[in-house]
Scaffold this motif. Structure first.
Motif, short mmCIF file in Angstrom:
data_model
loop_
_atom_site.label_atom_id
_atom_site.label_comp_id
_atom_site.label_asym_id
_atom_site.label_seq_id
_atom_site.Cartn_x
_atom_site.Cartn_y
_atom_site.Cartn_z
N LYS A 477 0.82 -1.22 0.00
CA LYS A 477 0.00 0.00 0.00
C LYS A 477 0.85 1.27 0.00
O LYS A 477 0.31 2.38 0.05
N ASP A 478 2.18 1.10 -0.04
CA ASP A 478 3.10 2.25 -0.03
C ASP A 478 2.89 3.14 1.18
O ASP A 478 3.03 4.37 1.11
N GLU A 479 2.57 2.56 2.32
CA GLU A 479 2.38 3.34 3.53
C GLU A 479 3.67 3.49 4.33
O GLU A 479 3.66 4.12 5.38
N VAL A 480 4.74 2.87 3.85
CA VAL A 480 6.06 3.03 4.46
C VAL A 480 7.04 3.41 3.35
O VAL A 480 6.78 3.21 2.16
N SER A 481 8.16 3.97 3.75
CA SER A 481 9.15 4.43 2.77
C SER A 481 9.85 3.24 2.13
O SER A 481 9.84 2.11 2.63
N ASP A 482 10.51 3.52 0.99
CA ASP A 482 11.27 2.47 0.32
C ASP A 482 12.39 1.95 1.20
O ASP A 482 12.73 0.76 1.15
N LEU A 483 12.98 2.83 2.01
CA LEU A 483 14.04 2.39 2.92
C LEU A 483 13.50 1.40 3.94
O LEU A 483 14.15 0.39 4.25
N ALA A 488 12.99 -4.16 5.87
CA ALA A 488 12.16 -5.28 6.29
C ALA A 488 12.47 -6.53 5.49
O ALA A 488 12.65 -7.62 6.05
N ILE A 489 12.52 -6.41 4.17
CA ILE A 489 12.73 -7.61 3.34
C ILE A 489 14.13 -8.18 3.54
O ILE A 489 14.32 -9.39 3.53
N ILE A 490 15.11 -7.31 3.75
CA ILE A 490 16.47 -7.79 3.98
C ILE A 490 16.58 -8.52 5.31
O ILE A 490 17.32 -9.49 5.45
N SER A 491 15.81 -8.06 6.30
CA SER A 491 15.90 -8.64 7.65
C SER A 491 15.09 -9.91 7.82
O SER A 491 15.32 -10.65 8.78
N MET A 516 8.01 -3.95 -5.13
CA MET A 516 9.34 -4.51 -4.89
C MET A 516 10.16 -4.65 -6.16
O MET A 516 11.32 -5.06 -6.10
N THR A 517 9.60 -4.33 -7.31
CA THR A 517 10.35 -4.45 -8.57
C THR A 517 10.45 -3.14 -9.32
O THR A 517 10.94 -3.11 -10.44
N LYS A 518 10.00 -2.05 -8.68
CA LYS A 518 9.99 -0.78 -9.43
C LYS A 518 11.39 -0.22 -9.63
O LYS A 518 11.63 0.57 -10.53
N THR A 519 12.33 -0.58 -8.78
CA THR A 519 13.73 -0.20 -9.00
C THR A 519 14.57 -1.47 -9.05
O THR A 519 14.23 -2.49 -8.43
N GLN A 520 15.65 -1.38 -9.76
CA GLN A 520 16.52 -2.54 -9.93
C GLN A 520 17.11 -3.00 -8.60
O GLN A 520 17.18 -4.20 -8.31
N LYS A 523 14.39 -4.66 -6.36
CA LYS A 523 14.07 -5.98 -6.90
C LYS A 523 15.16 -6.99 -6.55
O LYS A 523 14.87 -8.11 -6.10
N ALA A 524 16.41 -6.60 -6.74
CA ALA A 524 17.51 -7.52 -6.47
C ALA A 524 17.56 -7.91 -5.01
O ALA A 524 17.78 -9.08 -4.67
N ASN A 525 17.38 -6.96 -4.12
CA ASN A 525 17.46 -7.27 -2.68
C ASN A 525 16.28 -8.10 -2.21
O ASN A 525 16.44 -8.97 -1.35
N SER A 526 15.09 -7.84 -2.74
CA SER A 526 13.94 -8.66 -2.34
C SER A 526 14.09 -10.08 -2.87
O SER A 526 13.78 -11.06 -2.17
N HIS A 527 14.59 -10.24 -4.10
CA HIS A 527 14.83 -11.57 -4.64
C HIS A 527 15.89 -12.30 -3.83
O HIS A 527 15.78 -13.50 -3.56
N LEU A 528 16.93 -11.57 -3.45
CA LEU A 528 18.01 -12.19 -2.69
C LEU A 528 17.52 -12.63 -1.31
O LEU A 528 17.88 -13.70 -0.82
N ALA A 529 16.69 -11.82 -0.68
CA ALA A 529 16.14 -12.20 0.62
C ALA A 529 15.27 -13.44 0.52
O ALA A 529 15.35 -14.36 1.35
N PHE A 530 14.43 -13.50 -0.51
CA PHE A 530 13.57 -14.68 -0.68
C PHE A 530 14.41 -15.92 -0.97
O PHE A 530 14.12 -17.01 -0.45
#
Length: 1772
Positions: A477-483, A488-491, A516-520, A523-530
């Motif tokens: 919902k974009d209620e939190v910042s990209d940072l 969160a996804i990295i942790s 999670m894919t709007k920037t390269q 996307k890379a960090n979310s994929h790496l976390a998963f």
């Protein structure tokens, strides 16, 4: 058959009546205690004692009832005493018990009914209303009462029974027995005992009156937790890897359980149990370092009270349920609380129910320390109650982070843990409602933002599935910042608790979403976390203890169909569809990080270069992506890596990557052998450096410095063996280095292992670092990162071109020459930066920066330079700072059933909270901006470990453990302002401190062992370590207190307060503490988590220790601090004095750029006037200087100020160098700390090439005068002297083997040169080539031996010093006297003679001579009182390469060579007909009367050097921007008689021993020309230094920023000799001669000779130097396993090794089953007394052999298992 069946039935009946005959009731007096403490500190325990009457009714031969009557209990948290001489938890006296409440008497009085045959329990009937704790307690009693004769059939049981009945003294048997802990091997020992051999306790338990026959026996049962086939322990471990097998882990976790049965043998088949003693103990090292262990003990005693035939009336079992096994019941899902859900009959059914009861991840919650069936607990779990507690906890944390006083007493890190646990009970909707309540609260925006940050961090740390769903929904919902999304996804891989299939699917959808894919990068960090989560859940070896699989069952495995058909193919598709190089690199990391073997073939295609865009960078990253799978696929990958390493035509950095990954894969000894021997044939010198540094670093690791079972120990052993086979290289550090360091601190049982490498040459640079901690048997990686970059030089050039203004440097003449020979510039490598990091073992971060990002940043900088409003809009104004970060670096939770059935819960946490708040205000009103930062920083960390058990009678947890706290509190505000050449920093107390705060704890550290009894944190959320019931464990030593005042000199009222129970506080205690860390401060910092107090014997201890640094602002006179720093730098050229300035100018393409230049010194400021004086004081033609002012003002009730100036200058006049340094206290000129120093060094004019040197021509004269004290005039020390070569040393060098070989090599070169001329005139071309090869070898020998001879002949072996001193202050005299004594003490071992003399006062004379043979010094020191002689003074190892000093090599160059092993400046030479390139490759080539391009920067075209040979004399031409220098020589009889030097067509005379400086017409370039006494002309430019004597031309590169961009006869200096055969057109020539011909400038000279035409004709085609990618795919095809394979299975039961009679189908590596069938597999067991036979058969099974002989053996047991049918490859 009927007869056998009858025997079995009779035997079963006999077995059941052996100890508990049918129809009898047994009443036991029961006493049980469970307690925890740290016995090595004190006998203080927290625990519980239960007493009662246990009734066991034997209904028939196999059915029993069990209940407890009259239960009593007591909880205690106190120091306990014992009558025994040795205090032990078993013998301490516990407080008196009291009757349990009536409802508990009813619960325990309700019986359980169970069936038992042969000691094996089945069909346990128990009430559904039975509380969980009570059910487990009764199951534990059943486990204690039962004696299992055998698990291998009736025959074995009958043999045991028969042996006992016949009067055997001892009988031993082992069985796989089930109890609450699981199914483990139990060892039984039956023995007959004598009264006198029993202990006092045993005698009290077993009276003679109970045994009329006098035949007493004992059966002892002990559990082996290392041999279990089923475990009920819940282990939830966040990070790290245990280096021990399942079960006990020595030094960290050791569990033991023993049960003794005492009884009377009344007949052969009648054994009466009289007493039972059960003991269980768990010893844990909670902090994973050597200190006192935490012990949890259970002791239960059952003593027979009565045996009767009449049975006590017991209540009926209401609402019964039937269980098939004895297993520990864990808490169910929270959504099932209060509901009658499915009843698990077996442990496996409990696993299935836990995973399937709640399928919605928004509601999946598990709390295994939460007792169920308790009304108070269930009330506390009501949503509104939980929300209220969570809000209160958030508010409490907020207040703690805002307070300045007594911050250490807030325990804010521990509160964050409680908040996390409270949130673990919430559903997603409940979490959302709390978020909304914070949003709608009426508090200020600052507090609201802080509360939201705290809540968000707690959601991440919670790691529950509802929390993860909350994070996903907020992000979508974009209620939190990209940072916050990225954080969160990295942790998630670090904090996730229960990775059910449902939450995995939700995460998979999430990482594919637009958010999670709007920037390269996102996307890379979310994929790496998963991908990391998939590795942990499905592939990783330790997944069963990370996610509690013993209790939950398996969530996923490596053959999971979703993994192989959905997740891995998705990542493969992402890689294949990647368009850009950056996208491909980003896609490598998640695919490789899954660590699944099926991804290996895909990655190897990119390694081989068989895919689009597979350049060398992509190939390198594909190799690094194999890191996670390297060990498990080592058999396949090591041959691949070896092939790449041994391919000398492969890319250098691809080979380095392959070697790095090969070392990760644990290579064998053969690999190291091949690696070492390959160095002798390696042409790439840089790769040779990397290999040699790898072997050398591994060799230097000592076995004692590595913990056991670490691969580095084995590799170090291999390296030690193969190191003599490797080609050695000098130096310590090189441009390509691979470093391994290991340290193990035995006294602490902790250590670390470091692996790092650096490759830094040309435009490709890589840095890698991995730090691993070893904490006893725990392996943990807090930090690992890698940075790989290419095109860095191009990036710098582009940025400089766009941003920094530079005068044009290109030479038009060089451009013309390069065009004439058609020279091609080096292909530019586009900039690409890859960054990867791993933190706390499983949090990964990845990023790639390419040209697009650089161009964007460059455009913004250019806009900012052109229009300052751009900067003002971005940075000016107020920026609030409100940052909160909560971490839990290590979380470990263990729930195991105790012998009493109550849980033993172990938890270890490392929470930390960091807060930075305030605001930054950038004022842009004036021309120069200023910045005010009011920031308050706080950090708190805790390392807490405790062991708990549950008291059901009071609904409290009884805990014992240790708490370490560390906090930092800095409540200040800072203002930073900048003015021209100065920075002003103002620091003041924050407003919160000014308002009456009297105690600010700046720093706090404590270690506190404790015991506490409190309700569960869900009812009472106060942390353990701040609960009112807490009692600290006090050691027997008295507590010591100490207060040390500090900071009075600065007007600060600081106090260091200490309370400790450390035995002794003295200097020796400090030394003992430092000894634990080998006296190394770095170890203390790195392993700071192991800090504790120490015992009297110097061993680490967990004794109470509290240390606080407190500031009292109210009584501190200093309130504010102002610091002003100013700096000015300048230069002097002849009479002009200039200073460094930055200026914005109009650059190229009408862009504004920054220009760094020297401008005339502006005398308007006092600082610039001082700078000018420093330059004038040098009295040199050229020089550099700087001047700095440091002003500090302490403001408050007492004003204090400090003003220091620091200035230094260095300059040169021809052969003389001068310097001056001044450090002055401007506020107090009479200060003792003023220092003024000036000196000079006169250097001799040495011959450049000649080896004939006279002693008087080599003398260096130096003078240095230091004045210090009041006004720099109070004290004075003057040092003057000479350093020269003695005639003896010159003579020895001439007669040395190096001198002789040098002369022989020179003669050989001259002779061969004449022979080649003769052969060339006679057109004997083959002879020319043969003689040329001989000349090449002779020139190499000449270079080697003459260089060594030149070093010997220029050693400054004779030193004379005169030290004159005038000391007028007593303080200075005492310090000089102290230094003098220290020097004499250091030289004492070399003392030879001491003669008393009356020498000149205030003077010391030193004469030292270097002894070449022993590499030592002989010294004579003449002081005013005596003459002292020292002989054979040894230098420290670090100084040996530097001394003696050398007349021809500067100290800077010697230091560089001693460290790297190579000359600091690369050199190229043209010696007769031999060329030696910058990369030290030699080849034969004869120059002619045409100029040849020797070297030039072919990209920027800033310079060029051309050389030709006319009548045997070499002429050189130097082309620079606006300047042409020509040098012609005429040589006669080997000596230069005449040099003709012209600059821009104007002849310039240069005489012997003369130096001149010449400038270009545009004044942009200046050169220095010198003619040495041996007639060598040296020309120095900003880029190179050329030396020519007419026969030999030497070129040294002084500008090392352009490596790899050169072209010409000297090569490109890229470290690879293969590229020195490149032509001007960047083709790869057949020979070096053919390549050299392409640099011939055919202008105003003769045409090609016949020989040159012949060379040219043999090399017509243009073959570019291509990297030959190593083919590796065929290796994978050859090694790939079949998808389906059949093999026998091995199972160990007890001490027996059993093998399946039939082979069972299994899926091969990377395959998965399309479907499965259920199959019964029979096992045959091998004889236990034939270990060699067992080993033989196990090896056959591992080789995959079929064993038909097993079919004829007896089936011992049958296992049901799922078998794949069939297997298939995933569709990647």
């Amino acid at each position: 058959m009927r007869f056998l069946l009858s025997l079995l039935l009779i035997g079963a009946a006999a077995s059941s009546e052996l100890f508990y005959p049918a129809g009898q009731e047994y009443q036991f007096d029961y006493e049980g205690r469970i307690m925890s403490g740290i016995p090595a500190l004190d006998s203080h325990y927290a625990g519980m004692t239960i007493k009662g009457r246990v009734i066991l009714q034997s209904l028939d031969g196999s059915r029993f009832k069990l209940a407890m009557k009259e239960p009593k209990y007591v909880n205690y948290n106190a120091r306990l005493h014992s009558q025994a001489p040795v205090t032990n938890w078993r013998s301490v006296e516990t407080p008196a018990t009291e009757s349990a409440p009536a409802d508990y008497q009813k619960i325990l009085g309700t019986p359980v009914e169970f069936s038992m045959q042969n000691g094996e329990v089945s069909q346990v009937k128990i009430s559904r209303d039975e509380p969980q704790w009570s059910a487990n307690f009764k199951k534990a009693l059943i486990s204690i009462l039962k004696i299992q004769m055998s698990d291998r059939g009736q025959q074995n049981r009958s043999q045991i029974q028969q042996a006992i009945a016949q009067g055997s003294q001892t009988q031993t048997w082992r069985v796989m027995e089930q109890d609450l802990t699981g199914t483990c091997e139990h060892k039984y020992v039956y023995s007959q005992v004598q009264r006198q051999s029993q202990s006092e306790e045993e005698q009290r338990l077993l009276h003679d009156k109970h045994c009329q026959t006098g035949k007493m026996f004992q059966v002892q049962k002990s559990r082996n937790v290392d041999r279990c086939i089923q475990r009920s322990a819940l282990i939830n471990k966040q990070s790290g890897q245990y280096m021990c097998s399942e079960g006990n882990c020595p030094q960290m976790w050791e569990s033991s359980a023993t049960t003794k049965y005492f009884g009377c043998k009344e007949s052969d088949n009648n054994f009466k149990i009289q007493a039972i003693v059960n003991e269980g103990e768990v010893q844990q090292s909670l902090y994973a370092s050597k200190s006192e262990i935490t012990v949890s003990g259970v002791k239960q005693t059952l003593r027979i009270r009565n045996t009767q035939g009449e049975k006590t009336s017991l209540p009926e079992i209401n609402n019964p349920k039937t269980l098939d096994e004895l297993f520990f019941e864990h808490t169910r899902t929270l959504s099932m609380l209060g509901q009658h859900s499915q009843t698990p009959k077996t442990f496996q059914e409990q696993q299935k129910i836990l995973q399937s009861e709640e399928s919605d991840p928004r509601k999946q919650r598990f709390a295994f320390t939460l007792p169920q069936g308790e009304n108070e607990v269930e009330k506390a779990l009501q949503p509104e109650t939980l929300k209220s507690k969570i809000n209160e906890m958030i508010e409490s944390i907020q207040q703690d982070l805002l307070r300045s006083e007594n911050f250490e007493k807030t325990f804010v890190a521990s509160k964050s843990l409680v908040l996390t646990e409270l949130m673990s009970l919430l559903t997603t909707d409940q979490i959302e409602s709390i978020w909304q309540s914070i949003e709608s609260s009426s508090q200020s925006q600052e507090k609201k933002d802080m509360a939201k940050q705290i809540f968000w961090e707690a959601s991440i740390l919670s790691g529950t599935n509802p929390s993860i769903m909350f994070i996903i929904e907020k992000a979508q919902k974009d209620e939190v910042s990209d940072l916050q999304k990225a954080e969160a996804i990295i942790s998630l891989p670090h904090y996730m608790r229960t990775p059910t299939k449902e939450i995995i699917k939700e995460l998979f959808s999430f990482i594919k979403s637009h958010q999670m894919t709007k920037t390269q990068t996102m996307k890379a960090n979310s994929h790496l976390a998963f991908a990391t989560i998939l590795k942990q859940v499905c592939v990783q070896y330790e997944k069963h203890i990370k996610f509690g699989e013993y209790v939950f069952g398996e969530f996923c495995n490596a053959q999971d169909s979703e993994l192989l058909t959905v997740y891995i193919p998705y990542f493969v598709q992402q890689l294949e569809s990647a368009q850009s190089e950056e996208e491909k690199i980003m896609a490598f990391f998640p695919l490789g990080n899954i660590a699944h073997e099926s991804a290996v073939p895909t990655l190897l295609r990119y390694v081989e270069g068989n895919s689009d865009k597979s350049n060398q960078k992509v190939r390198r990253m594909a190799i690094y992506a194999l890191n996670a799978v390297a060990i498990q696929s080592r058999a396949k990958l090591i041959p691949v890596f070896s092939a790449i390493i041994n391919n000398r035509y492969e890319d250098r950095y691809v080979r380095i990557a392959a070697l790095t990954m090969a070392l990760t894969a644990k290579p064998d000894f053969t690999f190291f052998q091949k690696l070492a021997t390959s160095t002798w044939h390696e042409e790439d010198e840089e790769f040779h450096k990397f290999v040699f540094s790898t072997l050398k670093n591994l060799e230097q690791i000592e076995a004692d410095n590595t913990p056991a079972k670490v691969e580095l120990k084995e590799m170090s052993r291999y390296a030690k063996s193969v190191m003599p086979m490797a080609k050695p290289l000098p130096g310590v550090i090189s441009s390509h280095i691979n470093v391994f360091i290991a340290k193990w601190l035995q006294n602490l049982q902790v250590g670390y292992q470091y692996h790092g490498f650096f490759t830094g040459l040309l435009s490709t640079k890589s840095v890698y670092m991995k730090l691993e901690y070893f904490l006893q048997r725990l392996r943990f990686t807090p930090l690992e990162f890698a940075v790989d970059t290419q095109g860095l030089d191009n990036l710098m050039q582009e940025l400089q071109k766009d941003i920094i203004y530079q005068e044009p440097k290109a030479s038009s003449e060089v451009s013309s020459i390069l065009e004439e020979i058609d020279a091609k510039p080096k292909e530019t490598t586009p900039f690409l930066l890859s960054v990867w990091g791993r933190f706390l073992n499983d949090m990964n971060v990845v990023g790639v920066i390419g040209n697009n990002e650089v161009q964007h940043a460059s455009k913004w900088i250019k806009r900012a330079i052109a229009d300052q409003q751009v900067i003002k809009q971005k940075v000016c104004g107020q920026t609030p700072v409100n940052f909160v970060k909560i971490n839990n670096a290590f979380r470990y939770q263990l729930v195991v059933p105790s012998e009493m059935g109550l849980p033993i819960v172990t938890e270890v946490h490392m929470p930390s909270v960091f807060k930075l708040s305030g605001q930054i205000d950038v004022q842009c009103d004036s021309s120069i901006p200023s910045m005010t930062a009011e920031l308050k920083g706080k950090a708190a960390g805790s390392y807490i470990g405790f062991v708990s058990t549950y008291s059901p009678f009071t609904k409290e947890w009884i805990s014992a453990g240790t708490d370490k706290q560390l906090s930092l509190n800095l409540p200040t505000k800072t203002k930073i302002s900048y003015q021209q050449n100065s920075i002003k920093i103002s620091m003041a107390q924050s407003d919160s401190v000014r308002s009456g705060v009297s105690a600010v704890d700046l720093l706090h550290f404590s270690v506190k062992p404790f015991c506490v009894i409190k309700q569960t944190q869900f009812v009472d959320p106060k942390p353990l370590n701040m609960h009112h019931n807490i009692k600290y464990i006090r050691s027997t030593e008295d507590q010591k207190t100490m207060q040390v005042p500090l900071g009075q000199a600065l007007g600060l009222d600081l106090t260091l307060k200490m309370k400790t129970e450390t035995d002794v506080l003295d200097t020796e205690a400090v030394r003992q503490y430092m000894k634990l860390y080998n006296y190394n401060p770095m170890y203390m910092a790195m392993l700071g988590f192991s800090n504790t107090g120490i015992n009297f014997n110097g061993q680490p201890s967990l004794k109470y220790h509290d240390l606080t640094l407190v500031l009292d602002p109210s009584t501190s006179s200093t309130k504010d601090v102002d610091i002003e720093l100013s700096l000015a730098a300048g230069a002097k050229y002849k009479s002009d004095k200039k200073q460094v300035q930055l200026q914005v100018v109009q650059g190229s393409q009408d862009q504004k750029q920054i220009k760094v230049h020297l401008a005339p010194i502006d005398s308007s400021s006092q600082q610039n006037i001082k700078l000018e004086k420093v330059l004038e004081k040098l009295q040199t033609e050229t020089g550099y200087a700087f001047h700095s002012d440091v002003k500090v003002e302490l403001k408050g009730s007492e004003q204090k100020s400090f003003h220091y100036t620091v200035s230094a200058g260095n300059g040169r006049n021809s052969l003389e160098q001068r310097w001056n340094v001044a450090i002055k206290n401007e506020r107090n000129p009479s200060s003792q700390y003023n220092l003024c120093m000036e000196g000079k060094l006169h250097m001799p004019n040495m011959p450049y090439r000649s080896l004939e040197i006279k002693s008087q021509d080599s003398q260096f004269q130096f003078y240095n005068k230091a004045e210090f004290g009041s006004n720099c005039q109070e004290n004075e020390i003057t040092v003057s002297g000479t350093n020269s070569m003695s005639q003896k040393a010159i003579q020895m060098a001439a007669e040395s083997p190096e001198g002789r070989k040098c002369r022989e090599a020179r003669k050989s070169v001259e002779k061969l040169s004449q022979a080649i001329k003769q052969a060339r005139q006679e057109k004997r071309w083959r002879e020319v080539e043969r003689l040329g090869e001989e000349e090449r070898r002779s020139v190499r020998k000449e270079k080697l031996y003459c260089k060594k001879h030149r070093q010997l002949v220029s050693h400054l072996d004779h030193l004379k010093l005169e030290i004159d001193y005038k000391l007028n202050s007593q303080k200075a005299e005492s310090k000089v006297h102290y230094v003098k004594n220290m020097i004499e003490a250091a030289l004492f071992p070399y003392l030879s003679t001491v003669i008393r003399q009356n020498n000149q006062q205030n003077k010391i004379q030193v004469e030292a001579s270097y002894q070449t043979s022993s590499r030592t010094y002989n010294m004579k020191v003449m002081t005013p009182e005596r003459d002292i002689t020292y002989t054979h003074v040894r230098l420290p190892a670090v100084l040996k390469p530097l001394f003696p000093l050398n007349a021809k090599t500067s100290l800077k160059q010697k230091i560089y060579k001693s460290v790297t092993g190579y000359d600091m400046l690369p050199k190229c030479s043209l010696n007769h007909d031999i060329v030696t390139t910058f990369d030290n490759k030699t080849y034969a080539y004869q120059l002619d009367d045409c100029y040849h391009l020797v070297t030039s920067d072919c990209n920027t075209k800033t310079y060029g050097i051309l050389v030709k040979e006319v009548q045997g004399n070499k002429h050189a031409k130097l082309l620079l921007n606006g300047m042409t220098v020509e040098l012609k020589s005429q040589v006669s009889q080997g000596y230069a008689k005449n040099f003709e030097l012209t600059v821009n067509g104007q002849q310039v005379s240069i005489n012997r021993n003369e130096r001149k400086e010449l400038s270009s017409q545009n004044s942009q370039v200046s050169v220095h020309v010198q003619r040495s006494q041996d007639d060598v002309v040296i020309i120095k430019t900003p880029f190179f230094r050329l030396a020519c004597d007419g026969k030999v031309v030497e070129i040294e590169k002084t500008d090392l920023s352009m490596n790899g961009q050169q072209c010409g006869l000297c090569g490109n200096h890229d470290g690879d000799k293969k590229s020195d055969r490149q032509t001007a057109q960047k083709c790869q020539a057949e020979t070096e001669r053919a390549a050299a011909l392409t640099f011939r400038v055919e202008k105003s000279c003769s045409s090609l000779s016949e020989y040159q035409q012949r060379i040219k004709s043999t090399d017509q085609s243009c073959q570019h130097l291509k990297i030959k990618n190593t083919p590796v795919s065929h290796m994978m095809h050859a090694q790939s396993d079949r998808c389906s394979k059949a093999r026998h299975l091995i199972m160990i039961r007890g001490n027996q090794h059993c093998i399946s009679q039939e082979q069972v189908l299994e899926c091969g590596s990377g395959c998965y089953p399309r479907s499965q069938v259920h199959k019964r597999v029979g096992y045959a067991c091998l004889p236990t007394d034939r270990p060699s036979l067992v080993q033989h058969y196990e090896e056959k099974v591992r080789r995959g052999e079929y064993l038909p002989e097993l079919m004829s053996m007896e089936i011992k047991f049958v296992e049901e298992r799922n078998v794949p049918l069939p297997c298939q490859q995933p569709r990647l």
